[in-house]
Structures are given as structure tokens and as C-alpha cells.
Motif scaffolding. Structure first.
Motif, PDB file in Angstrom:
ATOM      1  N   THR A  44      41.803  51.554  37.388  1.00  0.00           N
ATOM      2  CA  THR A  44      40.937  51.318  36.238  1.00  0.00           C
ATOM      3  C   THR A  44      39.857  50.284  36.559  1.00  0.00           C
ATOM      4  OG1 THR A  44      40.866  50.767  33.890  1.00  0.00           O
ATOM      5  CG2 THR A  44      42.396  49.518  35.214  1.00  0.00           C
ATOM      6  N   THR A  45      38.684  50.523  36.043  1.00  0.00           N
ATOM      7  CA  THR A  45      37.580  49.563  36.206  1.00  0.00           C
ATOM      8  C   THR A  45      37.055  49.179  34.831  1.00  0.00           C
ATOM      9  OG1 THR A  45      36.011  51.379  36.491  1.00  0.00           O
ATOM     10  CG2 THR A  45      36.923  50.393  38.493  1.00  0.00           C
ATOM     11  N   GLU A  46      37.980  49.032  33.888  1.00  0.00           N
ATOM     12  CA  GLU A  46      37.631  48.742  32.502  1.00  0.00           C
ATOM     13  C   GLU A  46      37.337  47.269  32.251  1.00  0.00           C
ATOM     14  OE1 GLU A  46      37.329  51.201  30.149  1.00  0.00           O
ATOM     15  OE2 GLU A  46      37.663  52.532  31.852  1.00  0.00           O
ATOM     16  N   GLY A  47      37.520  46.422  33.245  1.00  0.00           N
ATOM     17  CA  GLY A  47      37.178  45.020  33.081  1.00  0.00           C
ATOM     18  C   GLY A  47      38.316  44.137  32.606  1.00  0.00           C
ATOM     19  N   ALA A  48      39.571  44.519  32.884  1.00  0.00           N
ATOM     20  CA  ALA A  48      40.696  43.649  32.545  1.00  0.00           C
ATOM     21  C   ALA A  48      40.575  42.357  33.357  1.00  0.00           C
ATOM     22  CB  ALA A  48      42.012  44.356  32.856  1.00  0.00           C
ATOM     23  N   ARG A  49      40.840  41.220  32.703  1.00  0.00           N
ATOM     24  CA  ARG A  49      40.652  39.922  33.376  1.00  0.00           C
ATOM     25  C   ARG A  49      41.939  39.113  33.328  1.00  0.00           C
ATOM     26  NH1 ARG A  49      35.564  39.642  34.681  1.00  0.00           N
ATOM     27  NH2 ARG A  49      35.274  37.438  35.087  1.00  0.00           N
ATOM     28  N   ILE A  50      42.217  38.468  34.448  1.00  0.00           N
ATOM     29  CA  ILE A  50      43.352  37.556  34.562  1.00  0.00           C
ATOM     30  C   ILE A  50      42.844  36.309  35.260  1.00  0.00           C
ATOM     31  CG2 ILE A  50      45.583  37.143  35.665  1.00  0.00           C
ATOM     32  CD1 ILE A  50      46.177  40.106  35.273  1.00  0.00           C
ATOM     33  N   GLY A  51      42.975  35.179  34.619  1.00  0.00           N
ATOM     34  CA  GLY A  51      42.521  33.928  35.211  1.00  0.00           C
ATOM     35  C   GLY A  51      41.035  33.916  35.524  1.00  0.00           C
ATOM     36  N   GLY A  52      40.242  34.622  34.740  1.00  0.00           N
ATOM     37  CA  GLY A  52      38.802  34.667  34.952  1.00  0.00           C
ATOM     38  C   GLY A  52      38.353  35.682  35.989  1.00  0.00           C
ATOM     39  N   LEU A  53      39.283  36.390  36.595  1.00  0.00           N
ATOM     40  CA  LEU A  53      38.958  37.389  37.610  1.00  0.00           C
ATOM     41  C   LEU A  53      39.242  38.781  37.068  1.00  0.00           C
ATOM     42  CD1 LEU A  53      40.691  35.682  40.656  1.00  0.00           C
ATOM     43  CD2 LEU A  53      38.281  35.577  40.051  1.00  0.00           C
ATOM     44  N   SER A  54      38.351  39.727  37.366  1.00  0.00           N
ATOM     45  CA  SER A  54      38.612  41.101  36.958  1.00  0.00           C
ATOM     46  C   SER A  54      39.642  41.688  37.915  1.00  0.00           C
ATOM     47  CB  SER A  54      37.320  41.921  36.965  1.00  0.00           C
ATOM     48  OG  SER A  54      36.746  41.924  38.245  1.00  0.00           O
ATOM     49  N   THR A  55      40.474  42.580  37.397  1.00  0.00           N
ATOM     50  CA  THR A  55      41.550  43.122  38.223  1.00  0.00           C
ATOM     51  C   THR A  55      41.964  44.499  37.744  1.00  0.00           C
ATOM     52  OG1 THR A  55      43.691  42.621  39.212  1.00  0.00           O
ATOM     53  CG2 THR A  55      43.419  42.070  36.880  1.00  0.00           C
ATOM     54  N   ASN A  56      42.750  45.152  38.561  1.00  0.00           N
ATOM     55  CA  ASN A  56      43.395  46.410  38.208  1.00  0.00           C
ATOM     56  C   ASN A  56      44.716  46.471  38.978  1.00  0.00           C
ATOM     57  OD1 ASN A  56      42.723  47.222  40.839  1.00  0.00           O
ATOM     58  ND2 ASN A  56      41.017  48.505  40.172  1.00  0.00           N
ATOM     59  N   GLY A  57      45.439  47.569  38.837  1.00  0.00           N
ATOM     60  CA  GLY A  57      46.741  47.691  39.483  1.00  0.00           C
ATOM     61  C   GLY A  57      46.674  47.627  41.001  1.00  0.00           C
TER      62      GLY A  57
END
Length: 172
Positions: A44-57
């Protein structure tokens, strides 16, 4: 030649390599595990963010694997930890450059944003610095095991000079 030949078993530099690898590995493991906890889609490239960083699986999986490699190297220590730190750090910097040009393109399957690129550069330089500490420099002290390994002729001369006065004293 064995990986551990250059560095004595209990040398103080090994602690620096181990701490660096463990610290950076723990950060990556935490980031990856938080990504898995959020049940992010793999590509996914939907823009999920963790700790200010975008991420995916996929980025979470890569983070966990690299973090585990660093923690594993920290548990072994010595030259292996140093070499793994240098290698992983350089790969992080290279990844930052590659992803800098992939932002906002269809090939950006890791969903990198500019904050991820900056993180890659900073983390890469930090890990590389931990790996190179006391190993790469023009001004290493002569008791440094890496300097001694690279200059065997000079080591022999210095050791013979150091032993000469002791020998002269014992003859009297």
C-alpha cells in the motif's frame, strides 16, 4: 584469515560496535513491529505514518529483518559487528539516494517520503560511524589493533625498541 583475527577478543572497540548495532537494530525492530501492529497492506502507498515516517507492510518487513541482522551482529560482536554496521550503514545511505529519486513515482513500492529519505541518510551515517569507529582513520594510535595489523614492520621495530632497554637492564 578469520573474521576475528584483527581484533583481540575483549578489546574495548567491540563494545562500541555492539552498542551501535544493538541501538540501531532496536530502533528498526520497533518501527517494523509498529507497522505490523497497524496491519498495513504489504504494497500500500496510502500514506500510513509511524513515527513521522511513511510505511507499508513491505517496509515493515525489511525493517524487522535489518533490525534483526543488526541485533544478531551485536550479540556476536567483534569485527563481525563492525563489518555489518559498515555494510548496513552504506546500504541505508544508498537507499536514501535511490528513494530520493523515486518519491512520487509508481516504482516507490516502499512508500518513501522525504522524511524517510532523511531518516535513511541519518541512520546510515550513524550506523556506519559506529562500524568505523576506531577502525578507519589516519591518526589511529599505535596500540590500536587495526593500526598494528596494517603496519607489521613498524610494529616489529617499535616492539624491539621497547624490549631493548629491558634486555639491557637484565644483562647487568
Amino acid at each position: 584469515m578469520n573474521v576475528r583475527d584483527e581484533l583481540p577478543v575483549d578489546h574495548r572497540l567491540s563494545l562500541v560496535y555492539r552498542i551501535g548495532a544493538a541501538l540501531c537494530g532496536a530502533i528498526l525492530l520497533a518501527f517494523g513491529c509498529l507497522g505490523f501492529a497497524d496491519q498495513l497492506g504489504f504494497f500500500t502507498t496510502e500514506g500510513a505514518r509511524i513515527g513521522g515516517l511513511s510505511t507499508n507492510g513491505l517496509l515493515s518487513l525489511i525493517s524487522v529483518v535489518v533490525g534483526a541482522v543488526l541485533v544478531g551482529a551485536a550479540s556476536i560482536g567483534g569485527n563481525l559487528a563492525s563489518t555489518v554496521n559498515i555494510t548496513v550503514g552504506c546500504l541505508f545511505v544508498l537507499s536514501g539516494f535511490v528513494h530520493l529519486f523515486m518519491i512520487d513515482k509508481a516504482v516507490n513500492i516502499l512508500d518513501f517520503s522525504m522524511s524517510n529519505v532523511v531518516f535513511s541518510f541519518v541512520m546510515g551515517l550513524l550506523i556506519t560511524t559506529f562500524g568505523m569507529y576506531g577502525r578507519v582513520s589516519g591518526g589511529l594510535p599505535h596500540d590500536n589493533p587495526y593500526w598494528r595489523r596494517r603496519h607489521p614492520g613498524q610494529v616489529a621495530r617499535e616492539d624491539s625498541r621497547a624490549a631493548a632497554p629491558a634486555t639491557a637492564l637484565t644483562r647487568r
